[in-house]
Design an enzyme around this catalytic site. Sequence first.
Site, PDB file in Angstrom:
ATOM      1  N   TYR A 169       0.844  -1.240  -0.040  1.00 11.15           N
ATOM      2  CA  TYR A 169      -0.105  -0.307  -0.044  1.00 11.15           C
ATOM      3  C   TYR A 169       1.005   1.371  -0.102  1.00 11.15           C
ATOM      4  O   TYR A 169       0.562   2.367  -0.716  1.00 11.15           O
ATOM      5  CB  TYR A 169      -0.817   0.030   1.371  1.00 11.15           C
ATOM      6  CG  TYR A 169      -1.900   1.285   1.233  1.00 11.15           C
ATOM      7  CD1 TYR A 169      -3.020   1.278   0.529  1.00 11.15           C
ATOM      8  CD2 TYR A 169      -1.538   2.253   2.207  1.00 11.15           C
ATOM      9  CE1 TYR A 169      -3.967   2.162   0.594  1.00 11.15           C
ATOM     10  CE2 TYR A 169      -2.740   3.222   2.213  1.00 11.15           C
ATOM     11  CZ  TYR A 169      -3.745   3.153   1.494  1.00 11.15           C
ATOM     12  OH  TYR A 169      -4.527   4.289   1.555  1.00 11.15           O
ATOM     13  N   LYS A 173       1.168   4.243  -2.953  1.00  9.43           N
ATOM     14  CA  LYS A 173       0.735   5.672  -2.678  1.00  9.43           C
ATOM     15  C   LYS A 173       1.934   6.477  -2.956  1.00  9.43           C
ATOM     16  O   LYS A 173       1.919   7.625  -3.309  1.00  9.43           O
ATOM     17  CB  LYS A 173      -0.008   5.675  -1.360  1.00  9.43           C
ATOM     18  CG  LYS A 173      -1.096   4.959  -1.051  1.00  9.43           C
ATOM     19  CD  LYS A 173      -2.144   5.456  -1.864  1.00  9.43           C
ATOM     20  CE  LYS A 173      -3.660   4.775  -1.695  1.00  9.43           C
ATOM     21  NZ  LYS A 173      -4.602   5.439  -2.511  1.00  9.43           N
TER      22      LYS A 173
END
Length: 263
Positions: A169, A173
Site C-alpha cells: 500500500y 501511494k
Amino acid sequence: MLTNSPGKVVFVVGASRGIGLACAGEFLKAGCSVGLGVRESDPNSIAKILMGLSGYFKEHYPEFVLDETKVKFVTCDVRSSDSVDLAFSNIEDTFGICDVVIANAGITRDQLTIRMSNDQWRQVLDTNLTGTFNVARRAATKMLRARRGSIIFIASVSGMLGQAGQANYSASKAGLIGLARSMARELASRSITVNVISPGAIDTDMLGGLSADQLAKISERIPMERVGNPCDVARLAVFLGSDYASYITGTNIAVDGGLGMGG
C-alpha cells in the site's frame, strides 16, 4: 465556501463510499455535473450510494436539494483500460469532456513484508498505482485537446511515512506522487494541473474495524488529537479542481491533522 467550479464536469473514480462519496457530494454542492465511477452500477448498489449521498448532505448541507440529473453512475474497473475508457465515454456522452478527474480507487491487502504473497503485492499495485495510471492517461487524452483540466490523485500519508504491514500500500501511494509530478511537467503547457492529496487517518471503512482503544492510540499520535472527516479531503479536492487553483500543479498536500510533519 471559496470555489469557482459551477458547471464543471467531474468524474470521481472510487465513489461508492468514504472519501470518494464525499468528493462527489462536495462537487455536486458546488454546482458540478458528477460521474461516479463504481465497481457495480446495478440498481441496488446505486440506491445504496444515493442513500449515502443523502446522508452526507443531511449531515453537512441539510438545505441542499440533490438534482439527480447532474449525477451519472458508471461501472469502472480501474485495472482494465478498456473499462476505464468505456466509463469516460459514457460520462462524456452525457455531460461532455471531464474538467476534473478524482482518482480515488484503492484497496489494501495488509501483511508483513516477509509474509506478503505475490498476489497481495500485485493486487494492491494493480489497483492503486496502475489503476490510477489508467484513469489519468485516459483523462489527459481529452483534456489535452480541450487545453484545460485538473487531475487529482488520492494517495496517503503512508506513501510518505511508510507503515508496518503495508509495504504494498505504501509503495503504491508513494508511486502516485512520482506519477503526478511527471504528468504535471508533461501537461502544464496545456493548462492541465495534476496534484496529489495525501489523507492521514480519516473516518472511513478502513478505520471502521478498529476498537475505541485503537482509535484513541491513533488520535494520540495526531497533533490535532482526532481523526479526520472525509469532507476534510473532499473540500480540498473541490478547491484544487477549481479555477482558483489553476497555478497549483505537481503538489502533494497532506490532510492529516499534522500526523506527517517532518516525514
